[in-house]
Design a protein around this motif. Structure first.
Motif, mmCIF file in Angstrom:
data_model
loop_
_atom_site.group_PDB
_atom_site.id
_atom_site.type_symbol
_atom_site.label_atom_id
_atom_site.label_comp_id
_atom_site.label_asym_id
_atom_site.label_seq_id
_atom_site.Cartn_x
_atom_site.Cartn_y
_atom_site.Cartn_z
ATOM 1 N N HIS A 190 -51.391 37.502 -73.947
ATOM 2 C CA HIS A 190 -50.806 37.366 -75.275
ATOM 3 C C HIS A 190 -51.534 38.319 -76.218
ATOM 4 C CE1 HIS A 190 -49.660 33.511 -73.490
ATOM 5 N NE2 HIS A 190 -48.683 33.466 -74.370
ATOM 6 N N VAL A 245 -49.250 26.856 -85.022
ATOM 7 C CA VAL A 245 -48.720 26.408 -83.730
ATOM 8 C C VAL A 245 -49.058 24.947 -83.482
ATOM 9 C CG1 VAL A 245 -48.643 26.842 -81.241
ATOM 10 C CG2 VAL A 245 -49.048 28.739 -82.841
ATOM 11 N N CYS A 246 -50.338 24.603 -83.564
ATOM 12 C CA CYS A 246 -50.715 23.244 -83.147
ATOM 13 C C CYS A 246 -51.186 22.374 -84.300
ATOM 14 C CB CYS A 246 -51.780 23.302 -82.062
ATOM 15 S SG CYS A 246 -53.384 23.730 -82.711
ATOM 16 N N ASN A 247 -51.218 22.941 -85.520
ATOM 17 C CA ASN A 247 -51.575 22.134 -86.688
ATOM 18 C C ASN A 247 -53.032 21.718 -86.776
ATOM 19 O OD1 ASN A 247 -49.643 21.737 -88.684
ATOM 20 N ND2 ASN A 247 -48.402 20.501 -87.297
ATOM 21 N N THR A 284 -55.142 28.526 -82.117
ATOM 22 C CA THR A 284 -54.374 28.767 -80.891
ATOM 23 C C THR A 284 -54.576 30.213 -80.423
ATOM 24 O OG1 THR A 284 -52.749 27.205 -81.696
ATOM 25 C CG2 THR A 284 -52.077 28.587 -79.860
ATOM 26 N N GLN A 285 -54.528 31.134 -81.379
ATOM 27 C CA GLN A 285 -54.707 32.557 -81.049
ATOM 28 C C GLN A 285 -56.113 32.813 -80.506
ATOM 29 O OE1 GLN A 285 -51.703 33.470 -81.399
ATOM 30 N NE2 GLN A 285 -51.308 34.379 -83.395
ATOM 31 N N ASP A 342 -53.489 25.745 -88.389
ATOM 32 C CA ASP A 342 -52.932 26.661 -87.412
ATOM 33 C C ASP A 342 -51.430 26.375 -87.330
ATOM 34 O OD1 ASP A 342 -53.698 28.057 -84.439
ATOM 35 O OD2 ASP A 342 -51.863 26.885 -84.541
#
Lengths: 349, 501
Positions: free
Chosen positions: B371, B483-485, B124-125, B481
């Motif tokens: 971000h 956030v989104c797995n 995600t990053q 990850d």
């Protein structure tokens, strides 16, 4: 926009159009062999020549931009006579075994000979006889039928970037071939098959269609490729309820271009391994079942777990291979029938 | 196809920067090739942004008018000066400077990425850092610019759009938002669970631990496709009930209690949504094989067996009408409109022409947000016990777990796995081209033939996941990850030893 006259009728067309494009968009067909939209215009086959008022020579309409006030004749006597000569020269060195040619009925050379009543050639002499190259897995190369239009050379270099083909030798000896006249396996060929799809004659033919049916017996169905996310549009060639090949469809973003998977990856559809009946495992062994039996069994098992454990005991994996409609129903099934939001698919991988 | 278009653009004089540890074909066309170490994407991208900022090459107007969070973010990239980035990524500082200049000076620049960016614990990053780079240079919301994630499967976009996600109903309407739950409760006429469900990797864990009792799989093959395959197999075997719907008896279907035969794309009617959000028709070309039926028919029949009343006498076309009624972005979609050419969503009404590109005048969230993201090392890096870095991917002639492509003539192009290994590494291990090796990670082992090539850098090996004979995902790491797995399929540590065939 410029104003031009074609065959006595006036048209207004964008200034960057060629005569060919202006004619095509206004429903006037000009025959072409080497022209393919999107590829470099070589103007080499001269089939598309037209007569332009005030110009001494006939001009290749694919390579000539329109100009204000231009007056064009696409089927004048001079034009027709020139096209006939070109066709006579082409068939003078062409394997004319049309009876069994896979492109019989779907061949530009044949169509144009018919259109201009060219039955034979006065140019008798040597003919080239090349052995048919059947070495690669996907298509044959029969250069005795090649008319040297160069479209395979261009699409391979300009769209795929593989640069497999080029012209070899000069004049009558000219031949399209791969580097060092080698088999395709020894080249950078990626088996995309785009050369086969642009070939206007029977020089490049998919092996899968050989002796499978005449072009007019083959139904072509436009659909979306089943492999990656580009969503290429293609036409499935269907004969007797079987797919026998794939050909280009220009309606999608892929503009008729394909890769090896879209072009040659369809045979799994007819694999002997396809599941044909519902299977229920009993004592560790799968047994065939009817739909009624299998669905009752599944419903019963799901119902039992639902009553005992509730929705949180279920999970469902949907498919990026299935349609939108099926995916919609799958999540609706998980949420409304099995009462769970435990639904996902491989997008996360 | 995307590769064709990039190569065509280069031939037309456009500039190309490739960032890839592998010497992919496009590197031959690239003006600049950034060969960074796997798992160092954020450092590399922050490094590019650092130079663009430092040399005042960013789009001040775009950032000021349409973005927010710039100040905090710029403090983060402040720390990514090219020398430091060189240490992390292995890419020469001068090359980073050069690439930053080239990218920022383009009138329109596109960023195209796939799973090389996402399949990391920092997935995600990684994506966010690419988005930062795009908005910093004003490359969003105009034709020929933007950030392009390439979808791997023909209808992965559509499956997401249709709500086959644990937190969304169709059209990305949140399951835990009262308003959308109320809407779907009314629309479907039944109560709905209020908490988001489990993601795919969480489902496998829950099956392993026994919380999930029954799994329904429609057209997926997690035994070969998912990370840490040994864990997946144990999880599936631990279920009370597994039902699989597929066209072949896949490695996953073999573990099922009931297998329901499905139909291929050539035998069905429907739509797929491609990577450019274009909804396109799928047409039936041949009749059904054997005693099969479409997945939608099976789902309808099963729902009705379980006491529901699903009626779609006009088939998929009618299902699409239902989708259009509950999915605002598909509101204007119907089969008549899709007949000649597909439509790109959002397409809210039947006279809407579709949307070729997003974020034109405003971002979907209003302002484009920077971000600040920092480099995060991969979860498992090579060490003394497992000294080589394994990265995974695909080859041109096979697809995914091979259930389709391996049953076609494409199989003859690449009939077996070829583990890529750099000549220097191969020399250290006394491995020759064509030798068989055993590859072992903390999670499992596989056997494969070797291809010695400079396609990948020293110290690294590359495997695909196409071959059941070499089930690569027995090796891969299921670290995710947060956030989104998404699992870290692109980096794990392995060791190899030569074996006899």
């Amino acid at each position: 926009m410029v104003s031009i006259t074609i065959n006595g009728n006036q048209y207004s067309v964008p200034a960057d159009y060629s005569i060919l494009k202006a004619a095509e968009e206004n429903g006037i067909n000009i025959p072409t062999l080497c022209y393919e939209e999107g590829l470099t215009i070589t103007g080499s086959c001269r089939m598309c020549v037209v007569e332009v008022k005030g110009v001494r020579k006939l001009l290749a309409s694919c390579a000539t931009p329109v100009t204000e006030g231009m007056e064009v004749q696409t089927e004048s006597e001079r034009v027709i006579s020139a096209r006939r000569d070109i066709l006579r020269l082409l068939i003078a060195n062409h394997d004319l075994r049309c009876l069994t040619c896979e492109r019989n009925g779907d061949c530009r050379l044949q169509d144009y000979c018919y259109r201009y009543k060219v039955e034979d050639t006065p140019y008798k002499g040597d003919k080239k006889h090349y052995p048919i190259d059947t070495d690669n897995h996907f298509f044959i190369r029969d250069y005795s039928k090649c008319i040297k239009c160069g479209k395979c050379v261009s699409i391979c270099a300009e769209v795929n970037g593989a640069h497999v083909y080029d012209f070899m030798e000069r004049g009558f000896d000219t031949k399209v071939t791969s580097a060092f006249d080698d088999t395709l396996q020894e080249t950078t060929c990626t088996a995309c098959g785009m050369c086969v799809n642009v070939c206007p004659v029977g020089a490049l033919v998919e092996k899968s269609v050989l002796w499978e049916g005449r072009p007019w017996e083959v139904k072509k169905v436009t659909t979306t490729c089943s492999y990656c996310g580009v969503g290429c549009q293609l036409k499935l060639k269907v004969k007797d309820d079987r797919i026998i090949g794939v050909t280009a469809d220009k309606s999608g973003s892929n503009l008729g271009h394909l890769c090896a998977k879209g072009q040659f990856g369809w045979e799994y559809v007819h694999s002997q391994d396809r599941l044909t009946d519902p299977l229920i495992k009993r004592n560790g062994v799968f047994e065939k079942a009817s739909w009624e039996e299998a669905l009752t069994y599944v419903a019963h098992r799901l119902q039992g777990i639902l009553q005992e454990r509730g929705g949180q005991a279920f999970a469902g994996l949907s498919s990026a291979k299935c349609t939108n409609e099926e995916n919609y129903l799958f999540q609706k099934f998980m949420r409304t029938v099995l009462h769970t939001n435990n639904v996902d698919h491989c997008a996360r991988l | 196809m995307t590769g064709y278009r990039i190569k065509q653009a280069v031939r037309n004089g456009r500039k190309l920067i490739v960032a890839d540890p592998r010497k992919i074909e496009l590197t031959n066309y690239a003006d600049i090739w950034l060969r960074h170490r796997p798992g160092t994407d954020i450092a590399l991208i922050n490094g590019l942004a650092h130079v663009i900022l430092r040399d005042n090459l960013w789009d001040v107007e775009f950032v000021c008018e349409r973005c927010e969070g710039f100040a905090e973010w710029s403090e983060v990239v402040e720390g990514y000066h090219p020398k430091r980035v060189e240490e992390i990524t292995g890419v020469k500082a001068e090359l980073i400077e050069e690439a930053a200049h080239l990218f920022s000076q383009a009138e329109r620049a596109s960023i195209v990425y796939a799973m090389g960016i996402t399949q990391h614990t920092s997935g995600t990053q990684n994506v966010l850092s690419l988005a930062n780079l795009a908005i910093l240079t004003g490359n969003v919301g105009k034709e020929g610019a933007g950030v392009y994630p390439l979808r791997g499967q023909n209808n992965v976009q559509g499956a997401c759009d249709m709500g086959c996600l644990p937190n969304y109903y169709p059209g990305y309407q949140l399951v835990d938002a009262l308003e959308s739950r109320h809407k779907f409760t009314q629309f479907w006429g039944t109560d709905l669970p209020d908490k988001p469900g489990l993601t795919l990797p969480e489902m496998m864990d829950a099956a392993y631990s026994g919380e999930i009792k029954a799994l329904y799989i429609m057209g997926e093959n997690p035994v070969l496709a998912d990370p840490d395959a040994n864990h997946v197999v144990k999880a599936l075997k631990n279920l009370d009930f597994l039902v699989v719907q597929d066209i072949f008896l896949t490695e996953t279907a073999e573990l099922a209690e009931v297998v329901l035969p499905a139909v291929s794309f050539a035998e069905k009617v429907g739509t797929f949504t491609n990577t450019e959000r274009r909804i396109q028709r799928v047409r039936k070309a041949i009749t059904l094989r054997g005693n099969t039926q479409s997945d939608w028919e099976t789902l309808v029949a099963l729902a009705n067996k379980m006491g529901h009343n699903w009626v779609y006498p006009r088939g998929p076309e009618e299902i699409m009408e239902e989708i259009a009624r509950c999915t605002p972005s598909y509101g204007g979609i119907n089969y008549d409109r899709l007949e000649t050419r597909g439509l790109q969503w959002p397409c809210p009404t039947s006279d809407h022409p579709g949307t070729p590109y997003l974020h034109r005048d405003t971002f979907s969230r209003g302002k484009g947000k920077f971000h600040g993201v920092h480099h995060i090392p991969a979860a498992e890096e090579p060490d003394e016990d497992y000294p080589l870095l394994l990265t995974t991917g695909r080859n041109l002639y096979q697809f995914h777990t091979g259930s389709m492509s391996r049953r076609s003539k494409l199989e003859r192009m690449r009939p077996e796995e070829l583990m890529m290994m750099h000549p220097d590494t191969a020399k250290d291990y006394r491995i020759k081209d064509g030798d068989y090796v055993q590859v072992e990670s903390r999670r499992g082992e596989v056997k494969t033939k070797t291809q010695v090539t400079d396609h990948i850098p020293p110290g690294m090996v590359f495997l695909t996941f196409h071959y059941k004979e070499t089930p690569t995902n027995r090796l891969t790491n299921s670290a995710r990850d947060p956030v989104c797995n998404i699992p870290e399929l692109k980096v794990c540590a392995v060791k190899v030893k030569k074996v006899m065939n």
